[in-house]
Design an enzyme around this catalytic site. Structure first.
Site, PDB file in Angstrom:
ATOM      1  N   SER A  50       0.815  -1.213   0.000  1.00 34.99           N
ATOM      2  CA  SER A  50       0.000   0.000   0.000  1.00 34.99           C
ATOM      3  C   SER A  50       0.852   1.269   0.000  1.00 34.99           C
ATOM      4  O   SER A  50       0.431   2.303  -0.523  1.00 34.99           O
ATOM      5  CB  SER A  50      -0.953  -0.011   1.200  1.00 34.99           C
ATOM      6  OG  SER A  50      -0.230  -0.174   2.395  1.00 34.99           O
ATOM      7  N   THR A  51       2.055   1.213   0.580  1.00 36.24           N
ATOM      8  CA  THR A  51       2.929   2.396   0.567  1.00 36.24           C
ATOM      9  C   THR A  51       3.462   2.623  -0.846  1.00 36.24           C
ATOM     10  O   THR A  51       3.506   3.750  -1.346  1.00 36.24           O
ATOM     11  CB  THR A  51       4.097   2.216   1.568  1.00 36.24           C
ATOM     12  OG1 THR A  51       3.585   1.645   2.778  1.00 36.24           O
ATOM     13  CG2 THR A  51       4.750   3.543   1.889  1.00 36.24           C
ATOM     14  N   ASP A 103      10.713   0.612  -1.999  1.00 33.26           N
ATOM     15  CA  ASP A 103       9.836  -0.438  -1.483  1.00 33.26           C
ATOM     16  C   ASP A 103       9.384  -0.108  -0.060  1.00 33.26           C
ATOM     17  O   ASP A 103      10.040   0.682   0.641  1.00 33.26           O
ATOM     18  CB  ASP A 103      10.584  -1.783  -1.498  1.00 33.26           C
ATOM     19  CG  ASP A 103       9.638  -2.977  -1.574  1.00 33.26           C
ATOM     20  OD1 ASP A 103       8.420  -2.799  -1.359  1.00 33.26           O
ATOM     21  OD2 ASP A 103      10.118  -4.102  -1.823  1.00 33.26           O
ATOM     22  N   GLY A 104       8.296  -0.713   0.340  1.00 36.91           N
ATOM     23  CA  GLY A 104       7.801  -0.575   1.707  1.00 36.91           C
ATOM     24  C   GLY A 104       8.436  -1.636   2.600  1.00 36.91           C
ATOM     25  O   GLY A 104       9.323  -2.386   2.181  1.00 36.91           O
ATOM     26  N   ASP A 106       7.542  -4.173   6.442  1.00 31.76           N
ATOM     27  CA  ASP A 106       6.661  -4.514   7.562  1.00 31.76           C
ATOM     28  C   ASP A 106       7.269  -4.063   8.883  1.00 31.76           C
ATOM     29  O   ASP A 106       6.544  -3.704   9.805  1.00 31.76           O
ATOM     30  CB  ASP A 106       6.389  -6.019   7.568  1.00 31.76           C
ATOM     31  CG  ASP A 106       5.641  -6.429   6.325  1.00 31.76           C
ATOM     32  OD1 ASP A 106       4.503  -5.964   6.148  1.00 31.76           O
ATOM     33  OD2 ASP A 106       6.194  -7.175   5.503  1.00 31.76           O
ATOM     34  N   GLY A 119       3.118  -8.886   2.203  1.00 35.39           N
ATOM     35  CA  GLY A 119       2.297  -9.002   0.992  1.00 35.39           C
ATOM     36  C   GLY A 119       2.678 -10.204   0.136  1.00 35.39           C
ATOM     37  O   GLY A 119       2.110 -10.397  -0.940  1.00 35.39           O
ATOM     38  N   GLU A 125      11.124  -9.012  -4.395  1.00 35.57           N
ATOM     39  CA  GLU A 125      11.575  -7.750  -3.789  1.00 35.57           C
ATOM     40  C   GLU A 125      13.066  -7.820  -3.444  1.00 35.57           C
ATOM     41  O   GLU A 125      13.804  -6.850  -3.638  1.00 35.57           O
ATOM     42  CB  GLU A 125      10.757  -7.446  -2.533  1.00 35.57           C
ATOM     43  CG  GLU A 125       9.322  -7.030  -2.849  1.00 35.57           C
ATOM     44  CD  GLU A 125       8.435  -6.935  -1.623  1.00 35.57           C
ATOM     45  OE1 GLU A 125       7.408  -6.247  -1.706  1.00 35.57           O
ATOM     46  OE2 GLU A 125       8.743  -7.550  -0.580  1.00 35.57           O
ATOM     47  N   LYS A 143       6.069   1.175  11.559  1.00 39.38           N
ATOM     48  CA  LYS A 143       6.973   0.109  11.097  1.00 39.38           C
ATOM     49  C   LYS A 143       8.327   0.158  11.815  1.00 39.38           C
ATOM     50  O   LYS A 143       9.104  -0.787  11.733  1.00 39.38           O
ATOM     51  CB  LYS A 143       7.184   0.212   9.577  1.00 39.38           C
ATOM     52  CG  LYS A 143       5.908   0.264   8.748  1.00 39.38           C
ATOM     53  CD  LYS A 143       5.145  -1.025   8.841  1.00 39.38           C
ATOM     54  CE  LYS A 143       3.877  -1.062   8.017  1.00 39.38           C
ATOM     55  NZ  LYS A 143       3.991  -0.824   6.618  1.00 39.38           N
TER      56      LYS A 143
HETATM   57  C1  5RP Z   1       5.263  -7.027   0.445  1.00 37.55           C
HETATM   58  C2  5RP Z   1       6.026  -6.195   1.409  1.00 37.55           C
HETATM   59  C3  5RP Z   1       5.501  -4.848   1.726  1.00 37.55           C
HETATM   60  O1  5RP Z   1       6.487  -3.920   1.432  1.00 37.55           O
HETATM   61  C4  5RP Z   1       5.160  -4.790   3.177  1.00 37.55           C
HETATM   62  O2  5RP Z   1       4.208  -5.814   3.462  1.00 37.55           O
HETATM   63  C5  5RP Z   1       4.598  -3.422   3.571  1.00 37.55           C
HETATM   64  O3  5RP Z   1       3.326  -3.262   3.004  1.00 37.55           O
HETATM   65  P1  5RP Z   1       2.495  -1.918   3.173  1.00 37.55           P
HETATM   66  O4  5RP Z   1       3.226  -0.853   2.409  1.00 37.55           O
HETATM   67  O5  5RP Z   1       1.147  -2.243   2.562  1.00 37.55           O
HETATM   68  O6  5RP Z   1       2.398  -1.594   4.632  1.00 37.55           O
HETATM   69  O7  5RP Z   1       7.045  -6.578   1.917  1.00 37.55           O
HETATM   70  O8  5RP Z   1       5.843  -8.284   0.298  1.00 37.55           O
END
Ligand code: 5RP
Length: 252
Positions: A50-51, A103-104, A106, A119, A125, A143
């Site tokens: 989502s980020t 990239d985002g 967790d 995700g 990634e 996070k």
């Molecule tokens: C997907 C990831 C995402 O970057 C992680 O889950 C963060 O997601 P979000 O931006 O929705 O909080 O690693 O595999």
């Protein structure tokens, strides 16, 4: 809010009179700040989540303005969004030279180590992050944690063949795992693998755990990203905080 930062961190804060309490707004301001690190002509690694969706939305405006960028997508979900936003993508099997990957995450710890894979896109990634000259992480303040681990399970991507045995080998290290499910079936990654979500209270040595897990037969890779982050852009209630593990100057 107190953020844990390593002493060698170079941090720059962009404060405003607004407050950004909502995590999704924090994701958005972090993602929009990341656009300052991409340039016309770049090949850009596009993460998942989502980020990253906010980042793609901001990138769309640059493409509309005439930028000739190309993306390397880390998931089908991101490819779909890129297509929707008119962002051109390089093919999966090209020998890419990636200027920057965005990239985002967790979780991110004070040493910039990450848990990713919430995700389910961790494998692609990590490949894209490793192919990029710069790996920029964008996230909301929730996070940022003092130590990686609980409540976030560590995603481990495994081959479906013999997965219960792989889970047993992980259990022999002292960690219980559950097979990730979606709609009552095993969740399948874009590469056709399963995900084991491994419960770990605290990960004190992420580098050791990352390599140990990857020696287990059946494990393809795991969600620990150690020593890969070039820059962290965190959306906080007070604005954007930018920090890096090096002492190189950073700018917004
Ligand atoms: C997907 C990831 C995402 O970057 C992680 O889950 C963060 O997601 P979000 O931006 O929705 O909080 O690693 O595999």
């Amino acid at each position: 809010m107190q953020l844990n930062r390593p002493s060698h961190t170079n941090t720059m804060t962009s404060r405003t009179s607004h407050t950004f309490e909502d995590p999704d707004t924090q994701k958005q301001i972090a993602a929009e700040a990341a656009v300052a690190y991409v340039h016309d002509g770049d090949v850009i690694g596009l993460g998942t989540g989502s980020t990253v969706k906010h980042f793609l939305s901001a990138l769309k405006e640059k493409v509309k303005a005439g930028w000739r960028i190309q993306g390397v997508s880390t998931s089908q979900a991101t490819s779909n969004l890129a297509q929707q936003f008119g962002i051109p993508l390089l093919t999966e099997e090209k020998d890419w030279v990636i200027n920057v990957a965005i990239d985002g995450t967790d979780q991110v710890d004070p040493r910039f180590n990450l848990i990713k894979g919430g995700g389910g896109a961790l494998l692609r990634e990590k490949i894209v992050a490793s192919a990029a000259r710069q790996f920029i992480v964008i996230a909301d303040a929730s996070k940022h944690v003092p130590v990686l681990g609980h409540p976030m399970p560590l995603p481990v991507e495994v081959i479906p063949f013999g997965w219960p045995h792989t889970a047993k080998l992980i259990q022999q290290l002292g960690y219980r795992s559950v097979l990730r499910q979606r709609d009552g079936r095993a969740f399948l990654t874009d590469s056709g693998h399963y995900i084991l979500d491994v419960a770990i209270d605290r990960i004190d040595d992420p580098a050791l755990l990352e390599t140990t897990l990857n020696t287990i037969p059946g494990v393809v890779d795991n969600g620990l990203f150690v020593g890969r982050t070039s820059l962290l852009i965190l959306g906080t209630p007070h604005g954007v905080e930018i920090s890096s593990p090096t002492t190189r100057p950073s700018s917004v």
